[in-house]
Scaffold this active site. Structure first.
Site, PDB file in Angstrom:
ATOM      1  CE  LYS A 176      -5.098 -18.995   5.896  1.00 19.61           C
ATOM      2  NZ  LYS A 176      -6.305 -19.361   5.129  1.00 19.61           N
ATOM      3  N   GLY A 201     -10.179 -24.608  13.581  1.00 21.02           N
ATOM      4  CA  GLY A 201     -10.200 -25.463  12.401  1.00 21.02           C
ATOM      5  C   GLY A 201      -9.985 -26.901  12.819  1.00 21.02           C
ATOM      6  CB  SER A 202      -9.201 -29.867  10.845  1.00 17.66           C
ATOM      7  OG  SER A 202      -7.995 -29.495  10.234  1.00 17.66           O
ATOM      8  CB  THR A 203      -7.571 -32.274  15.395  1.00 17.50           C
ATOM      9  OG1 THR A 203      -8.735 -31.929  16.158  1.00 17.50           O
ATOM     10  CG2 THR A 203      -6.486 -32.756  16.341  1.00 17.50           C
ATOM     11  CB  THR A 214      -5.065 -27.413  10.272  1.00 18.31           C
ATOM     12  OG1 THR A 214      -5.551 -28.071   9.107  1.00 18.31           O
ATOM     13  CG2 THR A 214      -4.441 -26.100   9.865  1.00 18.31           C
ATOM     14  N   GLY A 215      -4.293 -27.934  13.355  1.00 17.59           N
ATOM     15  CA  GLY A 215      -3.857 -27.435  14.660  1.00 17.59           C
ATOM     16  C   GLY A 215      -2.484 -27.977  15.035  1.00 17.59           C
ATOM     17  CD  GLU A 230     -11.517 -22.816  21.243  1.00 13.72           C
ATOM     18  OE1 GLU A 230     -12.011 -23.959  21.320  1.00 13.72           O
ATOM     19  OE2 GLU A 230     -11.360 -22.069  22.216  1.00 13.72           O
ATOM     20  CB  CYS A 248     -16.618 -26.860  16.377  1.00 11.06           C
ATOM     21  SG  CYS A 248     -17.198 -25.367  17.170  1.00 11.06           S
ATOM     22  CD  GLU A 287     -15.374 -32.329  13.483  1.00 17.86           C
ATOM     23  OE1 GLU A 287     -14.194 -32.293  13.101  1.00 17.86           O
ATOM     24  OE2 GLU A 287     -15.947 -31.365  14.007  1.00 17.86           O
TER      25      GLU A 287
HETATM   26  P1  NAD Z   1      -8.983 -26.632   8.249  1.00 19.58           P
HETATM   27  O1  NAD Z   1      -8.096 -27.001   9.384  1.00 19.58           O
HETATM   28  O2  NAD Z   1      -8.901 -27.417   7.009  1.00 19.58           O
HETATM   29  O3  NAD Z   1      -8.741 -25.123   7.809  1.00 19.58           O
HETATM   30  C1  NAD Z   1      -8.876 -24.060   8.716  1.00 19.58           C
HETATM   31  C2  NAD Z   1      -7.960 -22.928   8.309  1.00 19.58           C
HETATM   32  O4  NAD Z   1      -6.594 -23.337   8.387  1.00 19.58           O
HETATM   33  C3  NAD Z   1      -8.157 -22.410   6.884  1.00 19.58           C
HETATM   34  O5  NAD Z   1      -8.083 -20.993   6.916  1.00 19.58           O
HETATM   35  C4  NAD Z   1      -6.964 -23.010   6.137  1.00 19.58           C
HETATM   36  O6  NAD Z   1      -6.579 -22.236   5.017  1.00 19.58           O
HETATM   37  C5  NAD Z   1      -5.899 -22.980   7.206  1.00 19.58           C
HETATM   38  N1  NAD Z   1      -4.788 -23.936   7.024  1.00 19.58           N
HETATM   39  C6  NAD Z   1      -4.815 -25.127   6.368  1.00 19.58           C
HETATM   40  N2  NAD Z   1      -3.607 -25.749   6.463  1.00 19.58           N
HETATM   41  C7  NAD Z   1      -2.806 -24.934   7.211  1.00 19.58           C
HETATM   42  C8  NAD Z   1      -1.465 -25.027   7.703  1.00 19.58           C
HETATM   43  N3  NAD Z   1      -0.685 -26.077   7.427  1.00 19.58           N
HETATM   44  N4  NAD Z   1      -0.996 -24.028   8.474  1.00 19.58           N
HETATM   45  C9  NAD Z   1      -1.777 -22.979   8.798  1.00 19.58           C
HETATM   46  N5  NAD Z   1      -3.043 -22.814   8.356  1.00 19.58           N
HETATM   47  C10 NAD Z   1      -3.570 -23.795   7.571  1.00 19.58           C
HETATM   48  O7  NAD Z   1     -10.468 -26.648   8.878  1.00 19.58           O
HETATM   49  P2  NAD Z   1     -11.850 -26.429   8.114  1.00 19.58           P
HETATM   50  O8  NAD Z   1     -12.108 -27.656   7.285  1.00 19.58           O
HETATM   51  O9  NAD Z   1     -11.876 -25.081   7.479  1.00 19.58           O
HETATM   52  O10 NAD Z   1     -12.878 -26.368   9.351  1.00 19.58           O
HETATM   53  C11 NAD Z   1     -13.519 -27.499   9.855  1.00 19.58           C
HETATM   54  C12 NAD Z   1     -12.915 -27.928  11.181  1.00 19.58           C
HETATM   55  O11 NAD Z   1     -12.900 -26.836  12.105  1.00 19.58           O
HETATM   56  C13 NAD Z   1     -13.706 -29.010  11.888  1.00 19.58           C
HETATM   57  O12 NAD Z   1     -12.846 -29.990  12.406  1.00 19.58           O
HETATM   58  C14 NAD Z   1     -14.397 -28.282  13.032  1.00 19.58           C
HETATM   59  O13 NAD Z   1     -14.761 -29.094  14.114  1.00 19.58           O
HETATM   60  C15 NAD Z   1     -13.380 -27.266  13.379  1.00 19.58           C
HETATM   61  N6  NAD Z   1     -13.996 -26.145  14.095  1.00 19.58           N
HETATM   62  C16 NAD Z   1     -13.734 -26.006  15.436  1.00 19.58           C
HETATM   63  C17 NAD Z   1     -14.333 -24.982  16.162  1.00 19.58           C
HETATM   64  C18 NAD Z   1     -14.067 -24.812  17.640  1.00 19.58           C
HETATM   65  O14 NAD Z   1     -14.362 -23.748  18.177  1.00 19.58           O
HETATM   66  N7  NAD Z   1     -13.503 -25.786  18.317  1.00 19.58           N
HETATM   67  C19 NAD Z   1     -15.188 -24.085  15.522  1.00 19.58           C
HETATM   68  C20 NAD Z   1     -15.430 -24.258  14.151  1.00 19.58           C
HETATM   69  C21 NAD Z   1     -14.809 -25.285  13.457  1.00 19.58           C
END
Ligand code: NAD
Length: 474
Positions: A173, A224-226, A228-229, A246, A280, A377
């Protein structure tokens, strides 16, 4: 306007609900995609489960060949995919230090080829008159992959190639802001992979949550973001899914006093500002010794004023727009907070008028802890520069973060710099570089920047489970 469908069980799936995808350089939609919902998660997981026995039973050499064939597909469609990536993310085709869509698609190809070439060994722990003990590596089942908007195609490749190489099937996704290149790639991959092996659905948090809570998925890989992680980790607990997370970074760089500020400035500028800081592992906090502080700040501000900002499709553009309006507002709020707390904005610090989500590259002097732009960040074209006099204090400040993705030390004294870099609390530490990842070296975060690593043999292990087989001989 182009339209892209989801792909479930090798079949294009449309939907009554359309997601409009905007080009951040214009603010106007350039494509529509079929909007997914939690029912599509069920369908995609069912297809991936049906495909798993045959795919996991496919001889290793054949899976290796097919993963390589996916690299051929990326290569054959490189120009088309680059243009789609630029339209959806805003990043230039070439860009500052060539960190643009060319690198995104080129990196996707390189990572795919390296992953195709990895071995999945069987370890023999004992082979004597008593018994033979082998350790085998087996695929997990269905892997769920959720990707962010900053490097959509490259990150999807980072997730799916090791998953497929290991014999898992995948439900993917992409972020709804940037689903286009991913959907197109999965469509093209249909010419290579058996149906159901790689499925892609679209949608927002509800679809992502349906995936991470789904009992038919064995592992989630998420970038993605912490925050959401954390959500994903909570819902993954229901069936004890394996996780690779990540997450965000707030990477520090420490410049030691022996560095020539004029010489080092372009390199520092590049690693902080490429892709507008929306990477990131960009350098996000810069610690500079008092003796060079003013000279280095002035040089960074000069570079920020000179860099060419524009539409990523124009060959001369070095930095594109911020990817979305919410992110631009967030970045600006951090700059305003620093200004209000006494920081000096040496360049930028404002929106660029006109269409699109452009923000002037911003260098902030007299930044210090307690300012949001240092503590959080920023993920945008903003670099706070923090003055230090004692390197131990700089190290303590660099480590005083919940994040621990990357970090760097800059010096002519390689020995001293390496010793200091090893004391940074982060998954990757660089000397006279920052964010320099490669497909055979493990990459991942410590503390709240994530769990597990990606890339190479280390990353592949995360898509496999170990099975110990002990055969008695007497
Ligand atoms: P985000 O967490 O907002 O979204 C990432 C993904 O998660 C999207 O596909 C979104 O639809 C999905 N999502 C949102 N809420 C969810 C939930 N409750 N359950 C499951 N999935 C959900 O992140 P973003 O704003 O798209 O990306 C930016 C962030 O990603 C920054 O913090 C950046 O540092 C991080 N990032 C980390 C790495 C790494 O390798 N460590 C690489 C790239 C980006």
């Amino acid at each position: 306007m182009h339209h892209f469908n989801m792909i479930i069980d090798g079949t294009p799936v449309s939907s009554a609900r359309l997601i409009e995808v905007a080009n951040p350089a214009t603010g106007r939609p350039f494509a529509t995609v079929a909007g997914g919902d939690p029912d599509h998660v069920d369908q995609a997981v069912a297809a991936a489960r049906r495909a798993f026995p045959a795919w996991s039973g496919t001889p290793d050499a054949e899976r290796r060949r097919l993963v390589n064939a996916l690299a051929d597909v990326l290569e054959a469609h490189m120009a088309e995919l680059m243009e789609l990536v630029t339209q959806e993310t805003g990043k230039p085709l070439g860009g500052l230090n060539q960190v643009g869509s060319g690198m995104e698609v080129g990196g996707a190809i390189a990572w795919t080829r390296v992953t195709a070439g990895l071995d999945i060994p069987v370890d023999v722990l004992q082979d004597n008159d008593d018994a033979r003990i082998e350790v085998h590596r087996k695929p997990l089942g269905v892997v769920g992959s959720i990707t962010p908007w900053n490097w959509p195609l490259m990150i999807c490749v980072w997730h799916i190639m090791p998953a497929l190489r290991a014999g898992n099937t995948v439900v993917l996704k992409p972020a709804s802001l940037t689903p286009v290149a991913t959907l197109r790639f999965v469509e093209l991959a249909g010419a290579v992979l058996p149906k159901g092996v790689l499925n892609v659905i679209t949608g927002d948090a509800d679809v992502g949550a349906a995936m991470s809570g789904h009992p038919g998925i064995a592992k989630m890989v998420f970038t993605g973001s912490t925050p959401t992680g954390r959500h994903i980790m909570r819902s993954a607990a229901a069936n004890l899914k394996r996780l690779t997370l990540e997450l965000g970074g707030n990477d520090a760089g420490i410049v030691l006093p022996d560095v020539d500020p004029v010489q080092v400035a372009p390199k520092l500028f590049g690693v902080a500002f490429h892709n507008n800081g929306q990477t990131c592992a960009c350098l996000k906090r810069l610690y500079v010794h008092d003796s060079q502080y003013d000279a280095l700040c002035a040089e960074l501000a000069r570079l920020a004023g000179e860099v060419r900002v524009g539409n990523g499709l124009d060959a001369a553009t070095q930095l594109g727009p911020v990817q979305n309006p919410a992110q631009r507002n967030f970045v600006h709020a951090l700059v305003e907070d620093a200004r209000a707390k006494g920081a000096r904005v040496l360049s930028g610090g404002h929106f660029i008028d006109g269409d699109g989500y452009f923000y002037a590259p911003t260098v902030i002097a007299d930044a210090r802890p307690g300012m949001r732009v240092v503590d959080e960040e920023q993920f945008g074209p903003v670099l706070p520069v923090i003055r230090y006099t004692d390197v131990e204090d700089a190290l303590a400040q660099a480590n005083a973060s919940d994040n621990g993705l990357g970090g760097s030390v800059w010096s002519a004294d390689i020995g001293a710099a390496t010793a200091l870099a090893r004391r940074l609390e982060c998954g990757s530490a660089w000397v006279n570089e920052h964010g320099a990842i490669q497909p055979d070296a493990p990459f991942g975060g410590v503390k709240q920047s994530g769990i597990g690593v990606e890339f190479g043999a280390y990353g592949l292990e995360e898509y496999l489970s170990l099975q110990t087989v002990k055969v008695m001989k007497r």
